[in-house]
Design an enzyme around this catalytic site. Structure first.
Site: not given
Ligand code: DX5
Ligand code: ZN
Length: 219
Positions: A8, A33, A35, A37, A66, A68, A137, A175
């Protein structure tokens, strides 16, 4: 079943992103990965399409996006056109689940449904024949660096069990809070794609850290 590690980049140094991606490639990481948001679906805002385009231009790694975001359906074509290889969207979002799956598959890339810690495993069962992956998750989505929620293990087990019963080949991704302490438990429960941010980027030796997550198991 093959195991994969997806790094990530939420935990990467954004001003050094090009070098961080090189480091992932040199550390034998399987996927990147990404993310996304929107500040509405989750209480955080990250990066989006212009950054994805630049990441795509910088690497041939599999881009594991991913989303969100509140209305994923509206953005599937864009994320696919900007370089996603896999798109995970949340079943709790406002878009119709089957319509999003169809939009992703129409782009000839992999479709994945993500579920929050409070969402039951059963909610994805009817969609299993149509997707390539389920993202369970293991923390509340929104931030990197949180602690793994052990109660999510039962859900990983239930999803993997149903995939087996149906005789399907669907990956199970986890994740949140994945590190060398929690990886064995999620793999044993049936996860085969392990996302990790803070653990990988904080490691002295990223390749060794990644290996400690991937360790192939027979199942
Ligand atoms: C959280 C993200 C994850 C996050 C994971 O909402 O979807 O992908 O980056 O980070 P770690 O491995 O630090 O928990
Ligand atoms: Zn993620």
């Amino acid at each position: 079943m093959k195991n994969y590690v997806s790094a990530s980049v939420l935990s990467a140094d954004m001003l050094e992103l090009k070098n961080e991606i090189k480091k992932l490639e040199q550390s034998n990481i399987d996927m990147l990965h990404f993310d996304v948001m929107d500040g509405i679906f989750v209480d955080n805002i990250t990066f989006g399409l212009p950054v994805l385009r630049q990441v795509r231009a910088a690497t041939d790694m599999t881009l594991d996006v991913h989303l969100m975001i509140t209305d994923p359906l509206k953005y599937i074509d864009n994320f696919a056109d900007f370089g996603a290889d896999i798109i995970s969207f949340h079943i709790e979002s406002e878009s119709d689940t089957m319509s999003v799956i169809k939009a992703i598959k129409a782009k000839r890339i992999k479709a994945s449904i993500a579920i929050r810690p409070a969402t039951p495993a059963e909610s994805v069962y009817e969609f299993l024949p149509f997707v390539d992956m389920i993202l369970v998750m293991t923390v509340e989505p929104g931030f990197g660096g949180q602690s793994f929620i052990p109660e999510t293990l039962d859900k990983v087990r239930a999803v993997r069990e149903r995939i087996r019963e149906l005789g399907l080949e669907v990956d199970v991704e986890v994740d949140g809070g994945i590190n060398s302490d929690t990886a064995a438990a999620v793999r044993a429960a049936g996860a085969n794609v392990l996302v990790s941010g803070s653990f990988l980027f904080g490691a002295q030796d990223m390749a060794a850290a990644s290996e400690s997550l991937r360790k192939d198991i027979s199942c």
